[in-house]
Write a protein that holds these residues in place. Structure first.
Motif, mmCIF file in Angstrom:
data_model
loop_
_atom_site.group_PDB
_atom_site.id
_atom_site.type_symbol
_atom_site.label_atom_id
_atom_site.label_comp_id
_atom_site.label_asym_id
_atom_site.label_seq_id
_atom_site.Cartn_x
_atom_site.Cartn_y
_atom_site.Cartn_z
ATOM 1 N N MET A 160 0.827 -1.201 0.000
ATOM 2 C CA MET A 160 0.000 0.000 0.000
ATOM 3 C C MET A 160 0.865 1.257 0.000
ATOM 4 O O MET A 160 0.530 2.262 -0.649
ATOM 5 C CB MET A 160 -0.943 0.000 1.198
ATOM 6 C CG MET A 160 -2.004 1.096 1.137
ATOM 7 S SD MET A 160 -3.047 1.010 -0.361
ATOM 8 C CE MET A 160 -4.129 -0.366 0.057
ATOM 9 N N ALA A 161 1.998 1.218 0.702
ATOM 10 C CA ALA A 161 2.922 2.343 0.697
ATOM 11 C C ALA A 161 3.468 2.585 -0.706
ATOM 12 O O ALA A 161 3.551 3.725 -1.176
ATOM 13 C CB ALA A 161 4.072 2.088 1.669
ATOM 14 N N ALA A 162 3.834 1.506 -1.368
ATOM 15 C CA ALA A 162 4.358 1.614 -2.731
ATOM 16 C C ALA A 162 3.303 2.169 -3.676
ATOM 17 O O ALA A 162 3.602 3.007 -4.539
ATOM 18 C CB ALA A 162 4.828 0.242 -3.206
ATOM 19 N N ALA A 163 2.055 1.720 -3.521
ATOM 20 C CA ALA A 163 0.975 2.216 -4.381
ATOM 21 C C ALA A 163 0.771 3.716 -4.191
ATOM 22 O O ALA A 163 0.659 4.471 -5.170
ATOM 23 C CB ALA A 163 -0.321 1.465 -4.045
ATOM 24 N N ALA A 164 0.751 4.155 -2.928
ATOM 25 C CA ALA A 164 0.530 5.577 -2.649
ATOM 26 C C ALA A 164 1.687 6.429 -3.169
ATOM 27 O O ALA A 164 1.477 7.516 -3.716
ATOM 28 C CB ALA A 164 0.343 5.789 -1.150
ATOM 29 N N ALA A 165 2.913 5.950 -2.995
ATOM 30 C CA ALA A 165 4.078 6.697 -3.461
ATOM 31 C C ALA A 165 4.098 6.794 -4.986
ATOM 32 O O ALA A 165 4.398 7.856 -5.561
ATOM 33 C CB ALA A 165 5.355 6.037 -2.954
ATOM 34 N N ALA A 166 3.762 5.699 -5.651
ATOM 35 C CA ALA A 166 3.731 5.700 -7.114
ATOM 36 C C ALA A 166 2.639 6.617 -7.638
ATOM 37 O O ALA A 166 2.822 7.328 -8.641
ATOM 38 C CB ALA A 166 3.531 4.273 -7.620
ATOM 39 N N GLU A 167 1.482 6.606 -6.982
ATOM 40 C CA GLU A 167 0.392 7.510 -7.374
ATOM 41 C C GLU A 167 0.824 8.974 -7.285
ATOM 42 O O GLU A 167 0.320 9.831 -8.021
ATOM 43 C CB GLU A 167 -0.823 7.288 -6.474
ATOM 44 C CG GLU A 167 -1.550 5.977 -6.705
ATOM 45 C CD GLU A 167 -2.568 5.683 -5.603
ATOM 46 O OE1 GLU A 167 -2.684 6.511 -4.676
ATOM 47 O OE2 GLU A 167 -3.220 4.627 -5.666
ATOM 48 N N SER A 168 1.750 9.251 -6.370
ATOM 49 C CA SER A 168 2.226 10.617 -6.161
ATOM 50 C C SER A 168 3.408 10.967 -7.059
ATOM 51 O O SER A 168 4.022 12.030 -6.905
ATOM 52 C CB SER A 168 2.619 10.814 -4.696
ATOM 53 O OG SER A 168 1.503 10.599 -3.847
ATOM 54 N N GLY A 169 3.749 10.068 -7.980
ATOM 55 C CA GLY A 169 4.764 10.373 -8.982
ATOM 56 C C GLY A 169 6.160 9.882 -8.693
ATOM 57 O O GLY A 169 7.099 10.197 -9.441
ATOM 58 N N ALA A 170 6.359 9.121 -7.630
ATOM 59 C CA ALA A 170 7.702 8.649 -7.301
ATOM 60 C C ALA A 170 8.062 7.383 -8.075
ATOM 61 O O ALA A 170 7.185 6.646 -8.534
ATOM 62 C CB ALA A 170 7.795 8.384 -5.803
ATOM 63 N N TRP A 199 -2.780 -0.892 6.185
ATOM 64 C CA TRP A 199 -3.175 -0.112 5.002
ATOM 65 C C TRP A 199 -3.015 1.390 5.269
ATOM 66 O O TRP A 199 -2.477 2.124 4.434
ATOM 67 C CB TRP A 199 -4.632 -0.377 4.618
ATOM 68 C CG TRP A 199 -5.065 -1.787 4.412
ATOM 69 C CD1 TRP A 199 -6.160 -2.391 4.967
ATOM 70 C CD2 TRP A 199 -4.482 -2.799 3.562
ATOM 71 N NE1 TRP A 199 -6.283 -3.696 4.556
ATOM 72 C CE2 TRP A 199 -5.268 -3.971 3.672
ATOM 73 C CE3 TRP A 199 -3.366 -2.823 2.740
ATOM 74 C CZ2 TRP A 199 -4.983 -5.151 2.991
ATOM 75 C CZ3 TRP A 199 -3.075 -4.009 2.055
ATOM 76 C CH2 TRP A 199 -3.869 -5.138 2.179
ATOM 77 N N SER A 200 -3.501 1.849 6.409
ATOM 78 C CA SER A 200 -3.525 3.288 6.707
ATOM 79 C C SER A 200 -2.123 3.857 6.888
ATOM 80 O O SER A 200 -1.788 4.899 6.313
ATOM 81 C CB SER A 200 -4.357 3.552 7.963
ATOM 82 O OG SER A 200 -5.712 3.234 7.761
ATOM 83 N N THR A 201 -1.304 3.197 7.709
ATOM 84 C CA THR A 201 0.043 3.719 7.933
ATOM 85 C C THR A 201 0.902 3.600 6.686
ATOM 86 O O THR A 201 1.716 4.475 6.390
ATOM 87 C CB THR A 201 0.724 2.992 9.114
ATOM 88 O OG1 THR A 201 0.743 1.572 8.870
ATOM 89 C CG2 THR A 201 -0.021 3.272 10.415
ATOM 90 N N GLY A 202 0.717 2.509 5.916
ATOM 91 C CA GLY A 202 1.451 2.359 4.668
ATOM 92 C C GLY A 202 1.097 3.436 3.672
ATOM 93 O O GLY A 202 1.974 4.035 3.035
ATOM 94 N N HIS A 203 -0.194 3.709 3.551
ATOM 95 C CA HIS A 203 -0.651 4.734 2.605
ATOM 96 C C HIS A 203 -0.085 6.099 2.959
ATOM 97 O O HIS A 203 0.414 6.842 2.086
ATOM 98 C CB HIS A 203 -2.177 4.776 2.596
ATOM 99 C CG HIS A 203 -2.760 5.656 1.532
ATOM 100 N ND1 HIS A 203 -3.061 6.979 1.750
ATOM 101 C CD2 HIS A 203 -3.081 5.407 0.233
ATOM 102 C CE1 HIS A 203 -3.559 7.495 0.652
ATOM 103 N NE2 HIS A 203 -3.582 6.574 -0.294
ATOM 104 N N LEU A 251 2.592 8.373 0.672
ATOM 105 C CA LEU A 251 2.279 9.730 0.221
ATOM 106 C C LEU A 251 3.348 10.731 0.655
ATOM 107 O O LEU A 251 3.826 11.536 -0.144
ATOM 108 C CB LEU A 251 0.926 10.177 0.789
ATOM 109 C CG LEU A 251 -0.353 9.625 0.158
ATOM 110 C CD1 LEU A 251 -1.562 10.181 0.908
ATOM 111 C CD2 LEU A 251 -0.430 10.001 -1.318
ATOM 112 N N CYS A 252 3.715 10.646 1.940
ATOM 113 C CA CYS A 252 4.644 11.634 2.488
ATOM 114 C C CYS A 252 6.070 11.409 2.001
ATOM 115 O O CYS A 252 6.819 12.374 1.775
ATOM 116 C CB CYS A 252 4.590 11.606 4.013
ATOM 117 S SG CYS A 252 2.986 12.125 4.673
#
Length: 459
Positions: free
Chosen positions: A15-25, A445-449, A453-454
């Motif tokens: 989930m962390a990877a998904a959120a980071a990728a969504e943010s352009g990383a 899920w929550s902490t990973g997301h 993002l951050c």
């Protein structure tokens, strides 16, 4: 574009990877196993209890340690967000009793597959059989990771999602704790949680495989038991778990440790007993003791060094008077029968021999000859069947780890270390644990997301 390394392809990591990728990383997950989501695969008995549909404000009451730390993470990505993510990506979900959320297919592999396919679409690379062995810093900022013995890879940020030390076969071997310690972080002592109990009473083994529904339990801490040779945990074994660079010692009572309940020697009332957990639901008898949802939740209140008793009520819907009337009715209807043949309507067949033995009533005694005192003993036994906890089944059978990275040293609004810039932590590696029912996965899920993002934000 920031280059981010995520350590661990579990729930928090993916989930962390998904959120980071969504943010352009640019994101790479480093997973030391041969495939992703090994622990997800076995959760919920292979069905994967994805989250819990409880109202977000009520969620925190199900978190045992440091619930306030989760406010930012959970409100930013709550159970509705999790369900939307999976539904929009082709994995249909359903809500079952207790607001527990599962995939419609009842296959945890569908949750893993949905995540992996999404990561592929977002161009996230998952590097399997790749163990991160070190994180490097310059001026207290992440600059690189080491994979294997010597492969050094420059990165802008690292998200540690390595889990705790429960279910070691899934890859949870304490790597994240070592990374945290080397970065200057302190740890809350890890203990197994959501774990079955071993109990002293021999009759429990006779019930192996028996599942009980609609029962209640009360777990009582016995802080001032009589000190005698039978009551003490004198013959305990020290289980040394060499993790985190230190030796963890857990007291595991030996097979011949005997509790006060069965001892007639020096017996006295325990004035300092206190209830630490009460619950209603399902439980299971095993070859070693007791398990099931009720027991797993009770284990979150278990503390090493304290002795506990489990008080089981087989008929919690009835008052003592109502249960007595029910038994009287059964006895009257079978007044020509013997004791062992009138209990079929009251207990499961496997439980009947045990209840007869514990009641002290002869199995061949005619019910018409059973005294009121004997009948009331049966009533009391039915609503207060006592078992003495001698220990837990340890990390090998614990669903989660209680303890971990000290959350006071983590920024709750970003999941970033307060000591090292670019170092983030998410999931079970943190000192956060919750009761059974999908709450621990929601934490992941929550902490990973939030960490993803951050970590992806440009400075």
């Amino acid at each position: 574009m920031k280059n981010i390394a995520v350590i661990g392809a579990g729930a928090a990591g993916m989930m962390a990877a998904a959120a980071a990728a969504e943010s352009g990383a640019k994101v790479t997950i480093y997973e030391k196993n041969e495939k992703a989501g090994k622990k997800i695969y076995i959760t919920g008995k292979g069905r994967c209890n994805v989250t819990n549909n409880v109202d977000t404000d009520m969620f925190f009451g199900n978190v045992c340690r440091n619930p306030k730390f989760l406010y930012s993470a959970v409100y930013a990505f709550d159970h509705d967000s999790v369900c939307d993510f999976f539904e929009k990506n082709g994995c249909r979900l359903k809500v079952e009793r207790g607001d527990r959320v599962f995939p419609v297919s009842d296959h945890s592999s569908d949750i893993i597959g949905t995540l992996v396919r999404y990561l592929q679409r977002m161009h996230v690379k998952i590097s399997y059989n790749s163990e991160v062995t070190g994180i490097e810093y310059e001026d207290d900022k992440v600059v690189a990771i080491t994979v294997g013995r010597k492969e050094k890879i420059p990165v802008d940020a690292v998200i540690v999602c390595t889990g705790g030390i429960s279910y070691e076969s899934t890859g949870s071997t304490g790597d994240g704790y070592r990374f945290a310690r080397k970065a200057g972080h302190s740890l809350s002592q890890p203990f197994p949680s959501l774990v079955p109990f071993e109990v002293k009473e021999a009759w429990v083994k006779e019930l192996q495989g028996l599942s009980l529904k609609n029962v209640s339990i009360k777990m009582v801490a016995c802080e001032d038991e009589t000190e005698d040779e039978d009551a003490r945990f004198a013959n305990s074994k020290n289980l040394e778990v060499k993790k985190l660079g230190v030796v963890k010692k857990t007291e595991i009572p030996s097979d011949n440790a005997v509790g006060v309940a069965s001892s007639e020697k020096k017996k006295k009332k325990n004035k300092n007993s206190k209830s630490v957990y009460e619950g209603f639901g399902e439980m299971l008898f095993t070859h070693f003791g007791i398990s099931g949802p009720l027991i797993l939740t009770a284990s979150t209140r278990y503390e090493e060094g304290t002795r506990y008793k489990i008080h089981l009520n087989l008929k919690p819907a009835l008052t003592k008077e109502q249960l007595d009337k029910r038994i009287i009715r059964d006895f009257e209807e079978g007044n020509k029968k013997v004791f062992r043949n009138v209990l079929g309507g009251l207990f499961p067949s496997k439980l009947i021999p045990v209840m007869i033995n514990l009641s002290g009533i002869a199995p061949d005694k005619k019910v018409s000859e059973i005294s009121k005192a004997e009948r009331m003993k049966l009533v009391d036994l039915t609503q207060d069947l006592v078992m003495t906890v001698t220990g837990t089944r340890g990390f090998n059978e614990a669903i989660v780890t209680k303890g971990g990275v000290n959350v006071k040293e983590i920024d709750s609004s970003t999941m970033e270390s307060k000591f090292r810039k670019g170092l983030y932590f998410a999931g079970e590696v943190l000192d956060i644990d919750a009761v059974t029912g999908g709450f621990n996965l929601q934490v992941a899920w929550s902490t990973g997301h939030l960490a993803g993002l951050c970590a992806a934000m440009e400075e």
